[in-house]
Design a protein around this motif. Structure first.
Motif, PDB file in Angstrom:
ATOM      1  N   MET A 256       0.808  -1.208   0.000  1.00  0.00           N
ATOM      2  CA  MET A 256       0.000   0.000   0.000  1.00  0.00           C
ATOM      3  C   MET A 256       0.846   1.265   0.000  1.00  0.00           C
ATOM      4  O   MET A 256       0.540   2.233  -0.670  1.00  0.00           O
ATOM      5  N   SER A 257       1.939   1.235   0.738  1.00  0.00           N
ATOM      6  CA  SER A 257       2.672   2.493   0.811  1.00  0.00           C
ATOM      7  C   SER A 257       3.582   2.711  -0.399  1.00  0.00           C
ATOM      8  O   SER A 257       3.632   3.795  -0.936  1.00  0.00           O
ATOM      9  N   ASP A 258       4.240   1.673  -0.823  1.00  0.00           N
ATOM     10  CA  ASP A 258       5.233   1.878  -1.875  1.00  0.00           C
ATOM     11  C   ASP A 258       4.620   1.649  -3.245  1.00  0.00           C
ATOM     12  O   ASP A 258       5.147   0.929  -4.071  1.00  0.00           O
ATOM     13  N   VAL A 259       3.498   2.301  -3.474  1.00  0.00           N
ATOM     14  CA  VAL A 259       2.730   1.979  -4.676  1.00  0.00           C
ATOM     15  C   VAL A 259       3.473   2.261  -5.967  1.00  0.00           C
ATOM     16  O   VAL A 259       3.210   1.619  -6.969  1.00  0.00           O
ATOM     17  N   ILE A 260       4.358   3.243  -5.950  1.00  0.00           N
ATOM     18  CA  ILE A 260       5.018   3.511  -7.227  1.00  0.00           C
ATOM     19  C   ILE A 260       6.519   3.259  -7.141  1.00  0.00           C
ATOM     20  O   ILE A 260       7.297   3.839  -7.854  1.00  0.00           O
ATOM     21  N   ASP A 261       6.901   2.396  -6.259  1.00  0.00           N
ATOM     22  CA  ASP A 261       8.298   1.978  -6.272  1.00  0.00           C
ATOM     23  C   ASP A 261       8.629   1.399  -7.638  1.00  0.00           C
ATOM     24  O   ASP A 261       7.800   0.778  -8.266  1.00  0.00           O
TER      25      ASP A 261
ATOM     26  N   GLU B 258       8.433  12.038 -15.134  1.00  0.00           N
ATOM     27  CA  GLU B 258       7.699  10.912 -14.560  1.00  0.00           C
ATOM     28  C   GLU B 258       6.348  10.764 -15.259  1.00  0.00           C
ATOM     29  O   GLU B 258       5.321  11.174 -14.724  1.00  0.00           O
TER      30      GLU B 258
ATOM     31  N   ASP C 216       2.933   8.996 -16.597  1.00  0.00           N
ATOM     32  CA  ASP C 216       2.049   8.082 -15.865  1.00  0.00           C
ATOM     33  C   ASP C 216       2.427   6.630 -16.123  1.00  0.00           C
ATOM     34  O   ASP C 216       2.293   5.784 -15.257  1.00  0.00           O
TER      35      ASP C 216
ATOM     36  N   ASP D 125      16.745  14.264  -6.682  1.00  0.00           N
ATOM     37  CA  ASP D 125      16.418  12.901  -7.139  1.00  0.00           C
ATOM     38  C   ASP D 125      17.302  11.885  -6.423  1.00  0.00           C
ATOM     39  O   ASP D 125      18.530  12.012  -6.421  1.00  0.00           O
TER      40      ASP D 125
ATOM     41  N   TYR E 280      15.506   5.588  -6.421  1.00  0.00           N
ATOM     42  CA  TYR E 280      14.062   5.592  -6.699  1.00  0.00           C
ATOM     43  C   TYR E 280      13.632   6.503  -7.841  1.00  0.00           C
ATOM     44  O   TYR E 280      12.471   6.505  -8.231  1.00  0.00           O
ATOM     45  N   ALA E 281      14.562   7.321  -8.348  1.00  0.00           N
ATOM     46  CA  ALA E 281      14.140   8.358  -9.295  1.00  0.00           C
ATOM     47  C   ALA E 281      13.664   7.781 -10.625  1.00  0.00           C
ATOM     48  O   ALA E 281      12.750   8.316 -11.240  1.00  0.00           O
TER      49      ALA E 281
ATOM     50  N   LYS F 280      11.549   5.622 -12.561  1.00  0.00           N
ATOM     51  CA  LYS F 280      10.356   4.800 -12.354  1.00  0.00           C
ATOM     52  C   LYS F 280      10.175   3.822 -13.504  1.00  0.00           C
ATOM     53  O   LYS F 280       9.066   3.576 -13.960  1.00  0.00           O
TER      54      LYS F 280
END
Lengths: 370, 137
Positions: A1-6, A310, A312, A341, A345-346, A348
């Motif tokens: 739930m938290s790291d949804v866009i890792d 970034e 979508d 950055d 993680y930058a 995606k």
């Protein structure tokens, strides 16, 4: 739930055997106190700094930049516990940035004192000299990971060349930085002596966004909002790429290497596609160009990654990297600024091991001869 | 759900926050307008520590020129890129379905109540006159 866009990882990436250290091409050190800089200035300019301060090329009082998004445009967690502005404490920079992110080298980019925007060119040159000395004494001498750039504002070519010569003799700088917003577009011939010297010395020409050339930052005039002005960094870079290219700088200086810093890279494909198409139609106007503009980009220009785009959908970032070319990209963090950055993680989108090696280390290592 | 007694209510001043290591995670507890909110101490975007976030108001504008400020201090503004999250549930304002911070239920109970429960002695010395912040994970 938290790291949804890792970011997802490729199998080959997860299995990479050897550790990849990072070369960060945009690290901002700050002056802790004016006295630190003054010791490198003649008394005459120390007095000037105290009495008159900056006289900038901005049209209105109060248009000078800070705060922008956050105080001193900095990450809120980057204020050193010992006091002073973000980026001013080497030990804290080591602890917060260089060590945990495993930075092999950081290329210093100084923005303090509006170096390139001083209307009094002689005072501007005095600041540039002082900051060039300060970069070594306060940073590179104390931390071998940090590499300095020669700051040389191009609007007085004579001062700029003298400063480049002086620093080149010292021999510890990895780049020559000029202003992205000069009085005229960067391709103009009045600036060519600087490019000639950079080519002879084998030092890349760094162009970091920011500063005021006295012109509105967008073609439409002065923006109302910071978010609007922030976008204009990309317009400025695109305009300067076109100027350098179409005036023939890479054609005239085939060994000159030019680095666009902090302009991102999302704008490059459309800018070069359009230039290529127009080149076919307007070839007779610029007969000094021997190749399509995109071919010059692929050979003479590099671009730092931050602020990274970034979209979508991750696959669109993937395509963007392929269009621009992993050979052209240099990782940069912009530490300690708010739009920092993080190399972990930058991106995606997954990168192949080869791409990672190039973007995070190999390209910069070769370019700056590290 | 495991209940963790992490602090006295007086340990976290109004408008402030404190980070607790709970089951290998850093959880940050904010104290706003008499309420406590617990969130994972990590922005879902690039991992910035939310303990350094600015606690701001929700600013909305039904039309240009008309501004409304509400829920003062309940919105987190990430210390790096300024993404805003509702500290009540971790949801982001810009993309609530896709992007959120993990949030945890928080309870405040008096020492007197806690003394009856099974979680007291081994975790924390309890003074019955105090109130305690409890995170459920």
């Amino acid at each position: 739930m938290s790291d949804v866009i890792d970011r997802p990882m490729l199998a080959e990436e997860a299995a990479a055997q050897s550790r990849l250290r990072i070369i960060d091409c945009d690290v901002h050190p700050s002056i802790h106190a004016h006295a630190d800089i003054e010791q490198f200035m003649p008394k005459r300019w120390q007095q000037h700094l105290r009495t008159y301060g900056s006289h900038l090329r901005t049209p209105y009082i109060g248009t000078t930049p800070y705060p922008r998004s956050s105080p001193l445009i900095a990450r809120r967690d980057a204020w050193p516990p010992t006091g002073g502005p973000p980026g001013s404490d080497l030990d804290f920079m080591r602890k917060q940035h260089l060590d945990p992110l495993d930075i092999e080298y950081g290329i210093l980019q100084v923005l303090d004192l509006f170096i390139f925007s001083q209307q009094n060119l002689e005072f501007g040159a005095a600041i540039q000299r002082a900051i060039n000395d300060w970069q070594l004494a306060f940073w590179s001498d104390r931390e071998p990971r940090l590499k300095a750039s020669i700051l040389a504002g191009q609007d007085d070519t004579e001062f700029a060349i003298a400063e480049i010569e002086r620093c080149a003799k010292i021999g510890r700088y990895v780049q020559i930085n000029v202003c992205p917003r000069a009085n005229e577009p960067l391709g103009r011939r009045r600036y060519w002596p600087i490019y000639a010297r950079a080519q002879e010395l084998g030092l890349p020409l760094g162009i970091h966004v920011g500063g005021y050339g006295g012109h509105a930052p967008t073609g439409g005039g002065w923006p109302s909002y910071y978010v609007e002005e922030h976008q204009s960094n990309a317009h400025t870079m695109a305009a300067q790429l076109a100027s350098l290219m179409l005036e023939g700088v890479p054609e005239r200086f085939p060994n000159l290497r030019i680095v666009f810093i902090e302009g991102g890279f999302g704008w490059i494909p459309s800018a070069t596609w359009r230039m290529d198409r127009h080149f076919e139609a307007f070839r007779s106007e610029v007969p000094h160009l021997k190749r399509r503009p995109s071919e010059y980009v692929k050979q003479h220009f590099w671009f730092t990654t931050q602020p990274i785009d970034e979209p979508d959908e991750a696959k669109h970032l993937r395509s963007l990297i392929e269009w621009v070319g992993a050979d052209r990209l240099l990782f940069s963090s912009d530490y300690p600024h708010w739009d920092f950055d993080d190399p972990r993680y930058a991106f995606k989108t997954p990168l192949t091991e080869t791409e990672r090696r190039k973007i995070f280390n190999g390209n910069a290592r070769a370019l700056y001869k590290l | 759900m495991t209940r963790h007694i992490v602090a006295r209510t007086s340990d976290i001043p109004p408008g402030g926050n404190k980070v607790f290591g709970v089951e290998g995670r850093d959880i940050v507890v904010f104290h706003v307008n008499g309420e406590f909110f617990a969130l994972l101490n990590r922005c879902p975007h690039e991992g910035a520590p939310l303990e350094k976030a600015a606690c701001v108001a929700r600013l909305t504008s039904p039309e240009p020129g008309v501004y409304q400020r509400s829920r003062v201090g309940e919105l987190l503004r990430c210390p790096w890129h300024g993404w805003e999250f509702d500290m009540r549930n971790g949801q982001s304002w810009f993309d609530p379905k896709r992007v959120k911070v993990r949030s945890y239920p928080v309870a405040v109970e008096s020492g007197e109540e806690l003394q009856k429960g099974p979680y007291v002695a081994e975790t924390f010395p309890v003074h019955v006159e105090d109130s305690y912040v409890i995170i459920e994970t």
